[in-house]
Write an enzyme that holds these catalytic residues in place. Structure first.
Site, PDB file in Angstrom:
ATOM      1  N   TYR A 125      44.945  -3.387  39.464  1.00  0.00           N
ATOM      2  CA  TYR A 125      45.572  -4.212  38.424  1.00  0.00           C
ATOM      3  C   TYR A 125      46.829  -4.930  38.899  1.00  0.00           C
ATOM      4  O   TYR A 125      47.155  -6.014  38.421  1.00  0.00           O
ATOM      5  CB  TYR A 125      45.912  -3.325  37.213  1.00  0.00           C
ATOM      6  CG  TYR A 125      46.382  -4.078  35.999  1.00  0.00           C
ATOM      7  CD1 TYR A 125      45.477  -4.495  35.019  1.00  0.00           C
ATOM      8  CD2 TYR A 125      47.731  -4.374  35.815  1.00  0.00           C
ATOM      9  CE1 TYR A 125      45.906  -5.177  33.910  1.00  0.00           C
ATOM     10  CE2 TYR A 125      48.168  -5.063  34.703  1.00  0.00           C
ATOM     11  CZ  TYR A 125      47.248  -5.463  33.746  1.00  0.00           C
ATOM     12  OH  TYR A 125      47.680  -6.135  32.643  1.00  0.00           O
ATOM     13  N   LYS A 174      35.852   6.505  39.001  1.00  0.00           N
ATOM     14  CA  LYS A 174      34.607   5.958  39.550  1.00  0.00           C
ATOM     15  C   LYS A 174      34.473   6.458  40.981  1.00  0.00           C
ATOM     16  O   LYS A 174      34.198   5.691  41.919  1.00  0.00           O
ATOM     17  CB  LYS A 174      34.655   4.416  39.475  1.00  0.00           C
ATOM     18  CG  LYS A 174      33.337   3.723  39.797  1.00  0.00           C
ATOM     19  CD  LYS A 174      32.317   3.824  38.695  1.00  0.00           C
ATOM     20  CE  LYS A 174      31.005   3.192  39.111  1.00  0.00           C
ATOM     21  NZ  LYS A 174      29.949   3.323  38.084  1.00  0.00           N
ATOM     22  N   ASP A 207      32.039   4.072  33.403  1.00  0.00           N
ATOM     23  CA  ASP A 207      31.029   3.338  32.624  1.00  0.00           C
ATOM     24  C   ASP A 207      30.397   4.247  31.566  1.00  0.00           C
ATOM     25  O   ASP A 207      30.237   3.862  30.407  1.00  0.00           O
ATOM     26  CB  ASP A 207      29.976   2.677  33.521  1.00  0.00           C
ATOM     27  CG  ASP A 207      29.583   3.518  34.723  1.00  0.00           C
ATOM     28  OD1 ASP A 207      30.225   4.564  34.966  1.00  0.00           O
ATOM     29  OD2 ASP A 207      28.629   3.145  35.420  1.00  0.00           O
ATOM     30  N   ASP A 231      43.582  -0.173  31.314  1.00  0.00           N
ATOM     31  CA  ASP A 231      43.762  -1.440  30.616  1.00  0.00           C
ATOM     32  C   ASP A 231      42.557  -1.703  29.715  1.00  0.00           C
ATOM     33  O   ASP A 231      42.682  -2.015  28.531  1.00  0.00           O
ATOM     34  CB  ASP A 231      43.916  -2.550  31.663  1.00  0.00           C
ATOM     35  CG  ASP A 231      44.085  -3.922  31.044  1.00  0.00           C
ATOM     36  OD1 ASP A 231      44.871  -4.049  30.093  1.00  0.00           O
ATOM     37  OD2 ASP A 231      43.429  -4.871  31.522  1.00  0.00           O
TER      38      ASP A 231
HETATM   39 MG    MG Z   1      45.506  -5.282  28.490  1.00  0.00          MG
END
Ligand code: MG
Ligand code: NAI
Length: 335
Positions: A125, A174, A207, A231
């Site tokens: 991110y 993950k 997922d 996020d």
């Molecule tokens: Mg956001």
């Protein structure tokens, strides 16, 4: 006891929802004093820069800031001021509760009470090492995860769970595919979890976690995960309980903490006096918890719930015809 906090009124709907929030806090007679500081477009207009030194100094001094959304100018080499603030103060824990509230037009009007604890300083991110080849055909990004960063966020999640009486922490990863980065996060998380035998810990691949969140959100308690997954998952959780108008977030570090709504400056409704102040009010409740005033935090949350239950002065996003300040007055009358 009086305590001073930094208050950033922000852009767009920011000043409107801040006025509403401070109206409610004042009605609670908490002994809070406000030092107003600018950031974002308001700061650019008044001081010629998006994040003035005086604002950073104020946050450093008071260690607690209540902040409205800031508009990030598109293009022109401006990086997000929110990301910048998180970096400057090493606000490593992003704590985002999503709880069912009555009369919110949500898919889950009851039963959901999830807190996402998102790592806020590393991972994909933050956008390190971004390149685009000259022919525009190939882009890259470096994803860096550290043991220190993983350990402190997972420890934060478990300590928080213990402190506020939560029973389970789900580590979301993950690691089956991203064996290095997510693998290190998961391995570190397991080591930390072993030190908290009183808190149940489970692991979920991101997922599958998204599917389970949509199907059985009531089975989740605390989620801890890396920056980008956090996020996305925290927005998913906000969506489960009725959207952005009710989603608060805390950015917490060892030197400072900044409390804000998850939503942005909403330029489409700015100046109309119809923005929902609840997300910022719920962020203020998180702030009171952080200040060691849980009884006041509960009082504030209960007043919000009671106002929603009574459908008193609700704003248009909740199906009402109320105004930002009218809604705040209805809440203030119940604190
Ligand atoms: Mg956001
Ligand atoms: P946004 O969250 O401002 O708006 C998305 C939609 O939700 C809009 O239709 C808006 O009217 C509605 N909405 C948001 N908050 C609401 C509220 N309290 N009551 C009722 N409706 C509400 O997202 P958008 O439009 O993508 O971003 C606008 C600006 O905000 C951008 O400059 C962005 O960079 C900035 N932003 C700032 C954040 C922060 O300061 N933490 C977070 C997210 C965006």
């Amino acid at each position: 006891m009086t305590q001073t906090i930094t208050v950033i009124r922000g852009d767009g709907i920011g000043p409107e929802i801040m006025e509403a929030t401070l109206h409610v806090l004042d009605a609670m007679q908490l002994g809070l004093q406000y030092e107003f500081a600018e950031a974002g477009m308001a700061a650019l207009e008044q001081h010629g820069e998006l994040l003035p030194q005086a604002t950073l100094d104020s946050i450093r001094t008071h260690r607690i800031a209540l902040k409205s959304p800031l508009t990030t100018p598109v293009g022109g080499g401006f990086s997000s001021i929110n990301v910048e603030l998180r970096k400057r103060f090493d606000l490593y824990a992003n704590v985002r509760p999503a709880k069912s509230f009555p009369n919110t037009k949500s898919r889950f009007p009851s039963g959901v009470d999830i807190i996402t604890v998102r790592e806020n300083t590393e991972g994909a991110y933050i956008g390190e090492g971004q390149t685009l080849s000259a022919d525009g055909e190939t882009a890259t990004l470096t994803q860096k995860v550290t043991r220190r960063g993983s350990e402190r966020i997972v420890r934060y999640a478990f300590d928080m769970a213990r402190r506020i009486g939560r029973k389970k922490v789900t580590v979301v990863h993950k690691a089956n595919i991203l064996k290095s980065t997510s693998g290190l996060f998961l391995k570190t998380a397991r080591e930390v979890a072993a030190q908290y035998p009183d808190i149940e810990c489970n692991e979920m691949i991101v997922d599958a976690c998204c599917m389970k969140l949509v199907m059985e959100p009531e089975k989740f308690d605390v989620i801890v995960t890396t920056n980008l997954f956090g996020d996305i998952i925290s927005d998913l959780c906000a969506g489960l309980v009725g959207g952005l108008g009710l989603a608060p977030g805390a950015n917490i570090g060892t030197e400072a903490a900044i409390f804000e709504a998850v939503h942005g400056s909403a330029p489409d409704i700015a100046g109309k006096g119809i923005a929902n102040p609840c997300a910022l009010l719920l962020a203020a409740a998180q702030m009171l918890d952080h200040m060691g005033r849980p009884a006041d935090a509960t009082r504030l949350r209960e007043a919000i719930v009671a106002t929603l239950e009574a459908k008193d002065s609700l704003t248009p996003d909740l199906g009402g015809t109320g105004t930002t300040l009218g809604f705040a007055r209805a809440i203030a009358a119940r604190v």
